[in-house]
Design a protein around this motif. Structure first.
Motif, PDB file in Angstrom:
ATOM      1  N   TRP A   8       0.747  -1.218  -0.015  1.00 32.88           N
ATOM      2  CA  TRP A   8      -0.005  -0.047   0.084  1.00 32.88           C
ATOM      3  C   TRP A   8       0.861   1.237   0.038  1.00 32.88           C
ATOM      4  O   TRP A   8       0.413   2.319  -0.602  1.00 32.88           O
ATOM      5  CB  TRP A   8      -0.937   0.072   1.087  1.00 32.88           C
ATOM      6  N   VAL A   9       1.839   1.303   0.520  1.00 35.65           N
ATOM      7  CA  VAL A   9       2.920   2.183   0.565  1.00 35.65           C
ATOM      8  C   VAL A   9       3.437   2.751  -0.858  1.00 35.65           C
ATOM      9  O   VAL A   9       3.353   3.750  -1.408  1.00 35.65           O
ATOM     10  CB  VAL A   9       4.149   2.138   1.410  1.00 35.65           C
ATOM     11  N   GLN A  14       4.067   5.914  -4.846  1.00 32.46           N
ATOM     12  CA  GLN A  14       4.836   5.791  -6.218  1.00 32.46           C
ATOM     13  C   GLN A  14       3.691   5.813  -7.440  1.00 32.46           C
ATOM     14  O   GLN A  14       3.729   6.803  -8.356  1.00 32.46           O
ATOM     15  CB  GLN A  14       5.532   4.740  -6.202  1.00 32.46           C
ATOM     16  N   VAL A  15       2.944   4.817  -7.307  1.00 33.81           N
ATOM     17  CA  VAL A  15       1.821   4.616  -8.323  1.00 33.81           C
ATOM     18  C   VAL A  15       0.966   5.890  -8.546  1.00 33.81           C
ATOM     19  O   VAL A  15       0.460   6.410  -9.262  1.00 33.81           O
ATOM     20  CB  VAL A  15       1.019   3.201  -8.192  1.00 33.81           C
ATOM     21  N   GLY A  16       0.083   6.101  -7.414  1.00 32.03           N
ATOM     22  CA  GLY A  16      -0.834   7.242  -7.217  1.00 32.03           C
ATOM     23  C   GLY A  16      -0.234   8.502  -7.960  1.00 32.03           C
ATOM     24  O   GLY A  16      -0.833   9.173  -8.783  1.00 32.03           O
ATOM     25  N   GLY A  26      -8.603   8.226  -9.650  1.00 24.79           N
ATOM     26  CA  GLY A  26      -8.846   6.979  -8.823  1.00 24.79           C
ATOM     27  C   GLY A  26      -7.781   6.714  -7.747  1.00 24.79           C
ATOM     28  O   GLY A  26      -7.530   8.118  -7.360  1.00 24.79           O
ATOM     29  N   SER A  27      -7.701   5.842  -7.053  1.00 22.76           N
ATOM     30  CA  SER A  27      -7.088   5.557  -6.080  1.00 22.76           C
ATOM     31  C   SER A  27      -6.678   4.116  -5.708  1.00 22.76           C
ATOM     32  O   SER A  27      -7.420   3.180  -6.412  1.00 22.76           O
ATOM     33  CB  SER A  27      -7.848   6.052  -4.703  1.00 22.76           C
ATOM     34  N   GLY A  28      -5.790   3.832  -4.890  1.00 23.64           N
ATOM     35  CA  GLY A  28      -5.498   2.527  -4.538  1.00 23.64           C
ATOM     36  C   GLY A  28      -5.060   1.711  -5.806  1.00 23.64           C
ATOM     37  O   GLY A  28      -4.014   1.883  -6.489  1.00 23.64           O
ATOM     38  N   GLN A  29      -5.961   0.644  -6.079  1.00 21.15           N
ATOM     39  CA  GLN A  29      -5.681  -0.438  -7.022  1.00 21.15           C
ATOM     40  C   GLN A  29      -6.578   0.002  -8.542  1.00 21.15           C
ATOM     41  O   GLN A  29      -5.985  -0.869  -9.319  1.00 21.15           O
ATOM     42  CB  GLN A  29      -5.976  -1.701  -6.731  1.00 21.15           C
TER      43      GLN A  29
END
Length: 234
Positions: A8-9, A14-16, A26-29
């Motif tokens: 989740w970090v 990084q991804v977000g 969006g958010s998360g996955q």
């Protein structure tokens, strides 16, 4: 730090930020990029069902949803749910779907384990998204680009029959009519040998009627898909 927390970090730090900078929401996955046509690029991070607190495997699914295809799907399956926009689709409902992993194009998975340094995995994920995933999705946001994608008989997904079905839906709406006729002839030939899905013969007839209705729109039917009428006049 446990693997599940490191995962989740990675998404948060990084991804977000990367995807937001590229215009995704969006958010998360789960992330999406809307196109003015109503199409949408989708990025979904998928975790393995066998994950534990100390070991997390994940991959990334990429897709482009077409509003034309989604509207057609709703006419066939109105009970699928209240989702009104292509961005709400599952990735494998889309004309373009593929999985991208650590191999930059291979069906790869990343692994995070408890106590590991996150930086190498983070760098690999960011490289895959920035160098491969985002450009691929951006290049195929229009129906014209999706038609070109589906015209490749070597695609691993969708299966060949569904590739032709999706292509016929797009061509029946946008043309060119000659290419649509070729696709429908291929589908008609399949009916005699393997009529699956069971409504395949009906679909061929429906797409011919849809093409006639679209042609009744006059000059607008001759424009390339997802283009501006003013651009077509120049």
């Amino acid at each position: 730090m446990q693997a599940r927390h490191l995962f989740w970090v990675l998404l948060r730090d990084q991804v977000g930020p990367l995807l937001r900078a590229e215009g995704f929401r969006g958010s998360g996955q789960s992330w999406r990029l809307e196109h003015p046509s109503g199409n949408a690029a989708l990025i979904r991070v998928q975790r393995s069902r066998w994950n534990t607190a100390d070991s997390v495997q994940f991959t990334i699914n990429l897709a482009v949803a077409s509003k034309v295809v989604w509207d057609w799907q709703l006419t066939r399956e109105p009970g699928r749910g209240p989702a009104a926009r292509p961005s709400a689709l599952y990735a494998n409902d889309c004309p373009l779907w593929r999985r991208i992993g650590a191999g930059l194009g291979e069906d790869g998975w990343w692994t995070i384990t408890t106590g590991m340094r996150l930086e190498p995995v983070a760098a690999s994920v960011v490289e895959a998204l920035r160098g491969r995933a985002i450009p691929l999705l951006g290049d195929h946001l229009t129906d014209a680009a999706l038609c070109q994608w589906l015209d490749d008989p070597q695609l691993g997904w969708p299966t060949d029959t569904w590739r032709l079905i999706y292509l016929s839906v797009l061509l029946a709406t946008h043309g060119p009519r000659r290419r649509l006729d070729q696709v429908l002839e291929q589908l008609q030939a399949r009916v005699a040998h393997d009529p699956r899905p069971p409504w395949l013969a009906e679909h061929v007839t429906d797409m011919r009627q849809r093409a006639l209705a679209a042609a009744g729109g006059g000059a607008s039917a001759a424009r390339p898909p997802n283009t501006n009428p003013a651009d077509a006049a120049t």
